[in-house]
Scaffold this motif. Structure first.
Motif, short mmCIF file in Angstrom:
data_model
loop_
_atom_site.label_atom_id
_atom_site.label_comp_id
_atom_site.label_asym_id
_atom_site.label_seq_id
_atom_site.Cartn_x
_atom_site.Cartn_y
_atom_site.Cartn_z
N MET A 362 -22.10 -69.98 34.65
CA MET A 362 -22.49 -69.93 36.06
C MET A 362 -22.16 -71.22 36.80
N ALA A 363 -22.07 -72.33 36.07
CA ALA A 363 -21.74 -73.62 36.70
C ALA A 363 -20.25 -73.91 36.67
N SER A 364 -19.47 -73.07 36.00
CA SER A 364 -18.05 -73.33 35.84
C SER A 364 -17.28 -73.05 37.14
N GLY A 365 -16.10 -73.64 37.22
CA GLY A 365 -15.25 -73.40 38.37
C GLY A 365 -14.79 -71.95 38.45
N TRP A 366 -14.67 -71.29 37.31
CA TRP A 366 -14.22 -69.90 37.30
C TRP A 366 -15.21 -69.00 38.03
N PHE A 367 -16.49 -69.19 37.76
CA PHE A 367 -17.51 -68.37 38.42
C PHE A 367 -17.58 -68.70 39.91
N LYS A 368 -17.41 -69.97 40.26
CA LYS A 368 -17.45 -70.36 41.67
C LYS A 368 -16.28 -69.75 42.43
N VAL A 369 -15.10 -69.74 41.82
CA VAL A 369 -13.95 -69.11 42.47
C VAL A 369 -14.21 -67.61 42.68
N ALA A 370 -14.81 -66.97 41.68
CA ALA A 370 -15.13 -65.55 41.81
C ALA A 370 -16.10 -65.30 42.96
N LEU A 371 -17.11 -66.18 43.10
CA LEU A 371 -18.07 -66.03 44.20
C LEU A 371 -17.40 -66.25 45.55
N ILE A 372 -16.55 -67.28 45.62
CA ILE A 372 -15.87 -67.58 46.89
C ILE A 372 -14.94 -66.44 47.29
N ARG A 373 -14.25 -65.85 46.32
CA ARG A 373 -13.36 -64.72 46.63
C ARG A 373 -14.16 -63.56 47.21
N SER A 374 -15.30 -63.26 46.62
CA SER A 374 -16.13 -62.17 47.14
C SER A 374 -16.68 -62.52 48.52
N TYR A 375 -17.03 -63.77 48.72
CA TYR A 375 -17.56 -64.21 50.02
C TYR A 375 -16.50 -64.07 51.11
N ILE A 376 -15.25 -64.46 50.77
CA ILE A 376 -14.16 -64.36 51.76
C ILE A 376 -13.85 -62.90 52.09
N ALA A 377 -13.87 -62.05 51.05
CA ALA A 377 -13.53 -60.64 51.24
C ALA A 377 -14.67 -59.85 51.86
N GLY A 378 -15.84 -60.49 52.06
CA GLY A 378 -16.98 -59.78 52.62
C GLY A 378 -17.61 -58.81 51.66
N GLN A 379 -17.42 -59.07 50.34
CA GLN A 379 -17.98 -58.17 49.32
C GLN A 379 -19.19 -58.78 48.63
N SER A 380 -19.79 -59.78 49.25
CA SER A 380 -20.94 -60.46 48.64
C SER A 380 -22.27 -59.87 49.10
N TRP A 381 -22.22 -58.63 49.63
CA TRP A 381 -23.45 -58.01 50.13
C TRP A 381 -24.48 -57.80 49.03
N LEU A 383 -25.32 -59.90 46.79
CA LEU A 383 -26.04 -61.14 46.58
C LEU A 383 -26.31 -61.78 47.93
N PRO A 384 -27.56 -62.10 48.25
CA PRO A 384 -27.85 -62.77 49.52
C PRO A 384 -27.12 -64.10 49.62
N ARG A 385 -26.84 -64.49 50.87
CA ARG A 385 -26.08 -65.72 51.09
C ARG A 385 -26.79 -66.93 50.47
N MET A 386 -28.13 -66.97 50.53
CA MET A 386 -28.86 -68.10 50.00
C MET A 386 -28.66 -68.22 48.49
N ILE A 387 -28.64 -67.07 47.79
CA ILE A 387 -28.44 -67.11 46.34
C ILE A 387 -27.03 -67.57 46.01
N ILE A 388 -26.05 -67.10 46.78
CA ILE A 388 -24.67 -67.54 46.56
C ILE A 388 -24.57 -69.05 46.75
N ARG A 393 -23.93 -74.40 44.00
CA ARG A 393 -24.36 -75.78 43.86
C ARG A 393 -24.73 -76.16 42.43
N LEU A 394 -24.63 -75.24 41.52
CA LEU A 394 -24.92 -75.57 40.12
C LEU A 394 -23.96 -76.64 39.63
#
Length: 677
Positions: A362-381, A383-388, A393-394
């Protein structure tokens, strides 16, 4: 016998602990003891598992914990996500690992089927076996993906084709906003070609499912537009750069190397944007090399290659199942005073280790890139923005320790390492025999001043790398000192050793009245001089000259220094340097001046030609910054030496090599070192 088997299981869990913890540390640390422990555990794991399982099968005693212990052994054999393979040879021999693991897995299934009769633990045991089988498949697939044959076709070829098409259809680029820089962050495995063109390409040039650097920079979301958002965007940039750098390991041509926008990306973007450009540039390169390391030595790339969050599923499942099994064992043995609680304790430790591995995910760059990709694509619904934001920040360990190796020829030429020699014979030549005169100095921190000196030198050179002549010309001393930059044999090692000896002498004889700025320049020159000498002594594969020639030249210098009969002892370094200054400058009877004497003559001429200490140290600092850039480029055929160095903790020269690669600087100036002849 069951007590003996239990002791072996405890050793196996300890080995699993070492692989989890030290496996994540070896990328950032060059400590030889740490790497020796990791290698020992990695090498002995198969023997330990095979021997213990054999004892279980031959045991004529029925022990209720055998099935649980066997599963613990298989978890050790499956390894950890942060240590898929120890070296490149292990990656290329992935088929042998596949066969061995199938055999051991079959034995464990047999033991669980025979001994795991208690219905209370049958469910979690079989579930853990199923997840472990998936982890083993992922490890095998990861090894295959990083192997030479696969790397040339499926892993790197889509990036090669993409960059070639970007070169043919050049767009307007802006390195400040990253507009037009369509470096692939993720999704290249979805690439579909149709007669040389992507079949799912939209009108704006983007491809569905593929995330590029310019898309990340164009995102206006609050998570990426804040000051912290720059670091998150840089993580994506590092991912994209790592994919581009992998082309060099596979031997592919860099289609964009000669383009002006490629140099602008580094000179007008990476080295110019941000509060502290030099710090940002090396931070981006450091994270990039961490991603490169992961491709060859961990399971992370394959886990996130198939789906954005698939990599998180297996560790979550394993933590859940191990917790379930630990709870069932605790209830089973609760109140049974005759039954030992060792098994419960071991499973609790295993559960903790799996939870630790989950955090690393969860703290790795791989997981952060996956989260950012979902955030950019608008597919992070989901997970709430605060949790993302919290997940992004891990913190994890830095990808590199940021230290420079050091070696001093004048200090250690007369030293011997008897302990290493004894270890060489005691281990029957398994440990390399220590060579005379080679003793590593204490690591020094890579300071901000060193990074700034190298960045300033690179910006001034504009990519035309020379072997120190530019700094001498700028100081107006080129005519007198050019001989030290143009060796007759044409070897860079020659120049490094001569200037290293001269810098050491100047450092020992420097006046105590230097100001703070001058002391910083003195330290920059001394650190880079010691590091270049360290590369000659301990990592010659990373330098332009052939490693055998570099080692032979250093051996020759050590013998020359011993023949000079200088005062012995590290405490008399100043007297050594003073004596060398006195005897240097005269030709020997053979007509050939030794490299050590040449270094002494250069030191004397530096003090005579540049009498002001402040200016002298500026010249030396500029020279070594220029020299570090000059030795960094290498041919693709020798790029794998940098991969091997990453597994030993990494080297600063690898960071410079990657930085120059992204600037399109693949070669040195053709006339470097020859214009003074």
């Amino acid at each position: 016998m069951w007590t003996y088997i239990k002791a072996l299981i405890i050793v196996a869990v300890l080995a699993l602990f070492l692989l989890h913890v030290l496996g994540s540390l070896r990328r950032r640390s060059s400590n030889k003891a740490l790497h020796a422990i990791v290698l020992g555990v990695y090498t002995l794991s198969y023997t330990l598992v095979s021997y213990t399982i054999g004892l279980m099968q031959r045991s004529d005693m029925y022990v209720r914990e055998f099935s649980v212990w066997a599963v613990c052994l298989l978890m050790l054999l499956g390894g950890t996500d942060n240590l898929m393979a120890y070296g490149l040879n292990d990656v290329d021999n992935w088929k042998s690992f596949h066969v061995r693991h199938l055999i051991q897995g079959a034995f464990v299934v047999f033991i669980v089927a025979v001994y795991g009769t208690a219905s209370r633990v049958q469910g979690p045991l079989w579930a853990i076996l199923a997840v472990n089988a998936l982890q083993s498949c992922v490890r095998i697939k990861s090894m295959k993906m990083a192997s030479k044959s696969h790397l040339l076709s499926k892993s790197v070829k889509p990036i090669v084709d993409h960059m070639q098409m970007q070169r043919e259809g050049r767009l307007h680029t802006n390195p400040d906003t990253m507009e037009g820089y369509r470096y692939v962050v993720a999704g290249e495995h979805l690439w579909k070609n149709n007669a040389g063109q992507p079949s799912n390409q939209s009108k704006d040039g983007n491809v569905d499912g593929i995330t590029t650097v310019d898309q990340v920079w164009q995102c206006k979301g609050s998570l990426l537009s804040s000051k912290t958002g720059l670091r998150l965007r840089d993580v994506c940039l590092s991912m994209a750069l790592s994919k581009m750098l992998n082309r060099r390991f596979a031997g592919y041509e860099l289609a964009e190397a000669e383009l002006e926008e490629t140099r602008d990306f580094v000179f007008r973007g990476l080295l110019a944007f941000g509060d502290e450009p030099c710090e940002r540039a090396f931070r981006v390169i450091g994270v990039e090399l961490g991603f490169v390391y992961d491709l060859y030595y961990t399971r992370y790339p394959y886990l996130y290659h198939k789906a954005r969050y698939f990599g998180l599923c297996l560790p979550v499942a394993m933590v859940t199942l191990c917790s379930w099994l630990t709870y069932q064992l605790f209830n089973k043995f609760k109140g049974d005073v005759s039954s030992p609680d060792t098994t419960v304790f071991l499973m609790a430790v295993v559960t903790f280790l799996e939870a630790f591995q989950l955090y690393l995910h969860m703290a790795s760059g791989w997981f952060k890139v996956a989260l950012i990709r979902s955030y950019i694509a608008g597919q992070s619904w989901c997970l709430p923005r605060m949790i993302i934001g919290l997940l992004l920040r891990l913190k994890t360990l830095q990808p590199w320790e940021g230290k420079l190796g050091q070696y001093s020829l004048l200090q250690h030429y007369d030293g011997t390492r008897r302990a290493s020699t004894c270890l060489y014979f005691m281990t029957l030549c398994l440990v390399d025999k220590a060579k005379k005169g080679r003793k590593r100095g204490k690591l020094v921190k890579l300071s901000r001043q060193v990074k700034k000196a190298i960045v300033d030198s690179l910006l001034e050179s504009k990519g035309d790398l020379t072997n120190g002549t530019r700094s001498l010309q700028k100081a107006g001393v080129y005519g007198r000192l050019s001989w030290a930059c143009s060796p007759g044999d044409g070897m860079v090692t020659h120049t490094i050793l001569v200037w290293h000896v001269a810098t050491t002498i100047c450092k020992q004889l420097e006046p105590a009245t230097l100001g703070n700025d001058d002391k910083q320049r003195s330290q920059v020159a001394s650190d880079l001089s010691g590091y270049c000498a360290y590369l000659v002594a301990f990592a010659p594969d990373l330098l332009p000259d052939h490693s055998f020639d570099a080692e032979s030249m250093l051996d020759k210098c050590i013998k020359e220094a011993c023949k000079l009969d200088l005062p012995r002892g590290a405490k008399k370094m100043k007297s050594k340097c003073e004596e060398l200054m006195k005897i240097s400058g005269t030709k020997e009877d053979s007509g050939a001046e030794t490299l050590v004497r040449m270094g002494g003559r250069l030191a004397r001429e530096l003090t005579e030609e540049i009498q002001e200490p402040a200016l002298r140290w500026k010249v030396l600092a500029d020279f070594w910054a220029e020299m570090m850039l000059y030795v960094a480029p290498c041919e693709d055929a020798r790029a794998r030496a940098h991969l091997e160095a990453l597994a030993r903790g990494g080297e600063f020269i690898t960071h410079l090599w990657a930085l120059l690669t992204h600037a399109g600087v693949l070669k040195r100036c053709p006339a470097a070192g020859q214009d003074a002849v």
